[in-house]
Scaffold this motif. Structure first.
Motif, PDB file in Angstrom:
ATOM      1  N   ASP A 211       0.837  -1.206   0.000  1.00  0.00           N
ATOM      2  CA  ASP A 211       0.000   0.000   0.000  1.00  0.00           C
ATOM      3  C   ASP A 211       0.869   1.253   0.000  1.00  0.00           C
ATOM      4  O   ASP A 211       0.572   2.224  -0.707  1.00  0.00           O
ATOM      5  CB  ASP A 211      -0.925  -0.006   1.224  1.00  0.00           C
ATOM      6  CG  ASP A 211      -1.849   1.199   1.239  1.00  0.00           C
ATOM      7  OD1 ASP A 211      -2.638   1.359   0.283  1.00  0.00           O
ATOM      8  OD2 ASP A 211      -1.768   1.993   2.196  1.00  0.00           O
TER       9      ASP A 211
ATOM     10  N   ARG B 285       0.808   4.057  -3.081  1.00  0.00           N
ATOM     11  CA  ARG B 285       0.588   5.480  -2.801  1.00  0.00           C
ATOM     12  C   ARG B 285       1.818   6.300  -3.184  1.00  0.00           C
ATOM     13  O   ARG B 285       1.695   7.429  -3.673  1.00  0.00           O
ATOM     14  CB  ARG B 285       0.238   5.672  -1.325  1.00  0.00           C
ATOM     15  CG  ARG B 285      -1.175   5.192  -0.988  1.00  0.00           C
ATOM     16  CD  ARG B 285      -1.603   5.534   0.431  1.00  0.00           C
ATOM     17  NE  ARG B 285      -0.955   4.674   1.430  1.00  0.00           N
ATOM     18  CZ  ARG B 285      -0.030   5.077   2.274  1.00  0.00           C
ATOM     19  NH1 ARG B 285       0.408   6.337   2.236  1.00  0.00           N
ATOM     20  NH2 ARG B 285       0.488   4.252   3.158  1.00  0.00           N
TER      21      ARG B 285
ATOM     22  N   GLU C 288      -4.159   6.721  -5.907  1.00  0.00           N
ATOM     23  CA  GLU C 288      -5.090   6.855  -4.791  1.00  0.00           C
ATOM     24  C   GLU C 288      -5.986   5.634  -4.671  1.00  0.00           C
ATOM     25  O   GLU C 288      -6.475   5.322  -3.574  1.00  0.00           O
ATOM     26  CB  GLU C 288      -5.936   8.112  -4.968  1.00  0.00           C
ATOM     27  CG  GLU C 288      -5.137   9.407  -4.895  1.00  0.00           C
ATOM     28  CD  GLU C 288      -6.012  10.630  -5.001  1.00  0.00           C
ATOM     29  OE1 GLU C 288      -7.258  10.459  -5.099  1.00  0.00           O
ATOM     30  OE2 GLU C 288      -5.484  11.754  -4.996  1.00  0.00           O
TER      31      GLU C 288
ATOM     32  N   GLY D 260      -7.247   2.943  -0.256  1.00  0.00           N
ATOM     33  CA  GLY D 260      -7.122   2.938  -1.706  1.00  0.00           C
ATOM     34  C   GLY D 260      -7.410   1.614  -2.374  1.00  0.00           C
ATOM     35  O   GLY D 260      -7.541   1.556  -3.608  1.00  0.00           O
TER      36      GLY D 260
END
Length: 432
Positions: A202, A206, A211, A235
């Motif tokens: 994650d 990002r 997003e 996200g």
């Protein structure tokens, strides 16, 4: 476990064209690049290329020629393991005509990068589609695989109009090497389990500016996706797995005891039970060893090319949809590309440590509430029935049983796998 911001802990400086250099006379090799301008900046992402020195390949061929072979198996099938004649054929080709430089050329033609997350450098491929509004997708490989098993889906997923799809099917693709695998750093302390990898992915997505994204994987990639689904970062729109974790607890207790299938199962459920019972009884010793004693098993795998090849070829034979003859699904060069990557990066132990970190039955039912998609390939370790899958993945947005392909779905059937990705995530595109 919360991931810290990228730190300088254990940081080895790097160049945009990193290379593998020898360390002493032990035959081990490590990434030791020089730092590019700006690499010290927190969250930096910078280019990476592979350039294995010739002495590493010379050392490999020398070791292959010096192989001491065991006696031949006493049976006419593979029930005692990899058959001597099959492995000798593969290993002798490895020491003569096999060409690692072709792999380097393929990899270096792709946009590869390095970035540090929670103290480890993560190597990844990042291919953006030429089509607007492409859906970001991160795919995680497994063991004994690597990012090499994912290369054949790059074209179909990022450029679908050239591979039977439409522009609306396009993905931006992120293919990371897990910690301890390939050109990513090897952990030097415990704690890098599937949960932590999911958190790192994650951060990576990002950091790349996404997003919203989706995640997919098989083998360990399925486990990482399941963990990410539990974590449910803001996200993550949904996941796709092709080795789903579905065995209900009331069924798993019979399996742990090695008992026959309990009463009341449907035909599909009983078939899945029998497949897993056979796997644990006859084919699961590799996992038990790596789960309990990865360091011990790693010495032989790190010192003997033939030993490493046998350890991995055994799984290629069992898990491809090939009737035990993996050459029907993968070329000998494709298998050796993967085996050589493990050898050159000396990652037999570091990759096995993930089993020790996880120390769980990855087929037992999960409890996932974000959108999930599942494809069942006929050559998978077990074919999860829809009834169990619906109990484990509560928002099952896609379920399909296909007629070819095995455990290494992206590698064996890249066009079919890509078509499954398009269908699986189509309903989630409107959420981006």
């Amino acid at each position: 476990m919360a991931l810290s911001s990228p730190s300088r802990r254990g940081f080895l400086s790097m160049s945009a064209a990193a290379s593998i250099v020898t360390l002493g006379v032990t035959g081990t090799f490590s990434l030791l690049p020089a730092q590019p301008a700006g690499a010290a900046q927190e969250g930096a992402v910078y280019p990476f290329q592979v350039n294995v020195p010739e002495e590493a390949l010379v050392d490999l061929r020398r070791r292959v020629r010096a192989t001491r072979w065991p006696a031949k198996e006493t049976v006419k099938d593979e029930s005692q393991g990899v058959q001597l004649a099959n492995l000798q054929k593969l290993v002798r080709y490895w020491g003569t005509d096999y060409d690692w430089r072709k792999v380097e050329k393929t990899l270096n033609a792709l946009p590869m990068f390095l970035t540090e997350i929670d103290g480890l450098r993560i190597q990844f491929i990042h291919v953006k589609s030429k089509h607007p509004n492409a859906l970001p997708l991160i795919i995680t490989h497994g063991w004994p695989g690597s990012i090499l098993e994912l290369l054949k889906v790059i074209g179909p997923l990022t450029d679908p109009t050239a591979h039977g799809g439409t522009a609306e099917d396009a993905f931006d693709l992120v293919l990371p090497s897990m910690p301890g695998y390939g050109f990513s750093d090897q952990p030097t302390e415990p704690g890098w389990d599937a949960d932590r990898i999911g958190l790192a992915w994650d951060v990576l997505m990002r950091r790349l500016g996404y997003e919203h994204y989706v995640a997919a994987g098989g083998d360990w990639g399925s486990v990482v996706c399941d963990k990410m689904a539990h974590q449910a970062p803001a996200g993550l729109l949904g996941i796709h797995v092709n080795m789903p974790a579905t065995v209900p607890p009331e069924v798993a207790k019979f399996m742990r005891a090695g008992d026959p299938a309990p009463d009341g199962l449907s035909a599909d459920e009983k078939a899945a039970y029998d497949q897993l019972n056979t796997f644990f009884a006859k084919n699961g010793a590799y996992g038990s060893m790596m789960t309990t004693r990865p360091q011990t098993v790693g010495y032989g795998l790190s010192d003997s090319p033939a030993g490493l090849a046998a350890w991995m070829y055994d799984k290629f034979a069992q898990w491809t949809y090939s009737g035990g003859e993996p050459e029907r699904s993968l070329t000998k060069d494709e298998m050796l590309d993967d085996i050589t990557l493990y050898w050159l990066t000396n990652s037999a132990i570091s990759s096995a440590q993930l089993y020790w970190e996880n120390n769980a039955n990855n087929f037992n039912a999960v409890d996932i509430s974000i959108p999930a998609a599942v494809t069942i390939f006929p050559g998978e370790i077990y074919r999860a029935p829809r009834s169990w899958t619906e109990r484990s993945y509560h928002k099952l947005i896609y379920f399909n049983v296909v007629d070819k392909g095995g455990h290494f779905a992206q590698w064996e059937e890249p066009q079919l796998f890509s078509a499954e990705m398009r269908a699986a995530f189509r309903s989630l595109r409107q959420l981006t």
